[in-house]
Design an enzyme around this catalytic site. Structure first.
Site, PDB file in Angstrom:
ATOM      1  N   CYS A 131       0.837  -1.194  -0.025  1.00 23.23           N
ATOM      2  CA  CYS A 131      -0.031   0.115  -0.031  1.00 23.23           C
ATOM      3  C   CYS A 131       0.922   1.446   0.027  1.00 23.23           C
ATOM      4  CB  CYS A 131      -0.926  -0.012   0.999  1.00 23.23           C
ATOM      5  SG  CYS A 131      -0.181   0.087   2.673  1.00 23.23           S
ATOM      6  N   SER A 162      -7.007  -0.510  10.411  1.00 28.80           N
ATOM      7  CA  SER A 162      -7.167  -1.066   8.763  1.00 28.80           C
ATOM      8  C   SER A 162      -6.051  -2.020   8.763  1.00 28.80           C
ATOM      9  CB  SER A 162      -7.030   0.399   8.216  1.00 28.80           C
ATOM     10  OG  SER A 162      -5.633   0.780   8.006  1.00 28.80           O
ATOM     11  N   ALA A 163      -5.135  -2.400   9.526  1.00 30.19           N
ATOM     12  CA  ALA A 163      -4.093  -3.282   9.336  1.00 30.19           C
ATOM     13  C   ALA A 163      -4.497  -4.571   9.980  1.00 30.19           C
ATOM     14  CB  ALA A 163      -2.743  -2.956  10.050  1.00 30.19           C
ATOM     15  N   GLY A 166      -2.889 -10.068   7.836  1.00 27.82           N
ATOM     16  CA  GLY A 166      -1.951 -10.268   6.687  1.00 27.82           C
ATOM     17  C   GLY A 166      -0.790  -9.167   6.683  1.00 27.82           C
ATOM     18  N   ARG A 168       0.143  -7.356   9.142  1.00 30.33           N
ATOM     19  CA  ARG A 168       0.974  -7.180  10.592  1.00 30.33           C
ATOM     20  C   ARG A 168       1.617  -8.323  10.449  1.00 30.33           C
ATOM     21  NH1 ARG A 168      -1.431  -4.110  14.729  1.00 30.33           N
ATOM     22  NH2 ARG A 168      -3.542  -3.332  14.190  1.00 30.33           N
ATOM     23  N   ASN A 291      -5.313   2.784   2.875  1.00 31.36           N
ATOM     24  CA  ASN A 291      -4.195   1.787   2.531  1.00 31.36           C
ATOM     25  C   ASN A 291      -4.725   0.554   1.730  1.00 31.36           C
ATOM     26  OD1 ASN A 291      -5.062   1.761   5.335  1.00 31.36           O
ATOM     27  ND2 ASN A 291      -4.074  -0.301   5.570  1.00 31.36           N
TER      28      ASN A 291
END
Length: 317
Positions: A131, A162-163, A166, A168, A291
């Protein structure tokens, strides 16, 4: 109108958002399969409600699906490690892969920079970098097409919410892949990438900062090139925009930038700073998840262009 059948592997945040984009926005692609490994995932449940064929048995389940032979393009929205295995399993079947993980098995593609080149070469596995890469590499390229960039550094700040798992799990791959693409696609001699997971509440939208070290150059030409590139990205990512005007800062004579440069690099005199923000379209997650939106928007743009060039297209009506 005829459409090209596609499958999405990965029923998490990115895969689900991509599915919704294909269903809502694409006149050329048809969702033929949504693939996951968790039968209780929200992505598979949404796909089923939207009448998209689903499997929770991963790539093997995809291969066994009745319409598998008609699927021409497969998106992988899993993880870098999983994509390596997925690509191996799909290799005998002649599918075109669009990789949204940092695995980088295939060449890096950033749509306004080098998509046409890869389409001409009929590459069968295109990697969308990260991203942060999709947001910032166009800017590095915009500067480097005007003047040499001995060093470029990007900082991508995204909302922690939003993280997903995958993202992380792929932090190391993010920095390595993005840094490499800053050089190979962006045109910088040396590149560095940093990602920040911002825990602020309420969540903040994606913010990206690009720093380029350059020598003496036409600043108006650099500024115009950056603004032109921002407009090109915004064609397929409407929430992509400059936060403020491009900044040029003279470097002090004793600034220790030599540690950032390759041996024999041309002298640098100026730091170019570009500040961006990316607001998501909120197709699946809220608007702060820019992102996610820039990755799925880039994937959609790539796949639609790939579909235009596929020979002997298998289509549905």
């Amino acid at each position: 109108m005829t459409k090209t059948k596609v499958a999405v592997i990965g029923s998490g945040n990115i895969g689900t958002d991509l599915m919704i984009k294909i269903l809502r926005l694409s006149d050329t692609l048809e969702m033929a399969a949504m693939v996951g490994i968790d039968p209780d995932s929200d992505g598979l449940a949404r796909a089923a409600r939207l009448k998209v064929p689903v499997t929770h048995e991963g790539v093997d389940g995809l291969i066994r699906m009745p319409d598998f032979d008609d699927i021409r393009i497969v998106f992988d929205a899993t993880s870098a490690k999983a994509h390596v295995e997925n690509a191996k399993r799909l290799a005998p079947y002649g599918k075109r892969l669009v990789d949204l993980t940092p695995a980088a098995i295939g060449p890096y593609v950033v749509p306004p920079v080098n998509l046409d080149e890869h389409l001409s070469n009929a590459v069968d596995n295109l990697n969308l970098v990260t991203c942060g890469g999709q947001a910032t590499i166009p800017i590095v390229h915009a500067v480097s097409r005007v003047t040499p960039v001995p060093y470029a550094e990007i900082v991508a700040s995204i909302a922690s919410k939003s993280a997903g798992p995958g993202t992380r799990a792929n932090i190391d791959e993010f920095t390595e892949t993005t840094s490499g693409a800053i050089e190979k696609v962006g045109g910088a001699s040396r590149g560095k990438a940093i990602i920040v997971l911002n825990p602020a509440e309420p969540p903040l939208i994606m913010r990206d900062t690009v720093f380029c070290l350059i020598g003496d150059a036409d600043q108006d030409a650099v500024r115009a090139s950056v603004e032109e590139m921002v407009a090109a990205v915004a064609e397929y990512v409407p929430g992509y925009r400059l936060k403020q005007k491009v900044q040029f800062t003279p470097l002090a004579p004793d600034e220790p930038v030599h540690t950032l440069l390759d041996a024999g690099a041309p002298p640098v005199t100026t730091k170019v700073s570009v500040f961006l923000e990316v607001e998501g379209a909120a197709h699946y997650l809220p608007a702060y998840a820019g992102n996610l939106d820039i990755m799925t928007s880039a994937a959609l743009r790539v796949a639609e262009r790939v579909a235009e060039r596929l020979p002997n297209e298998v289509t549905s009506r």
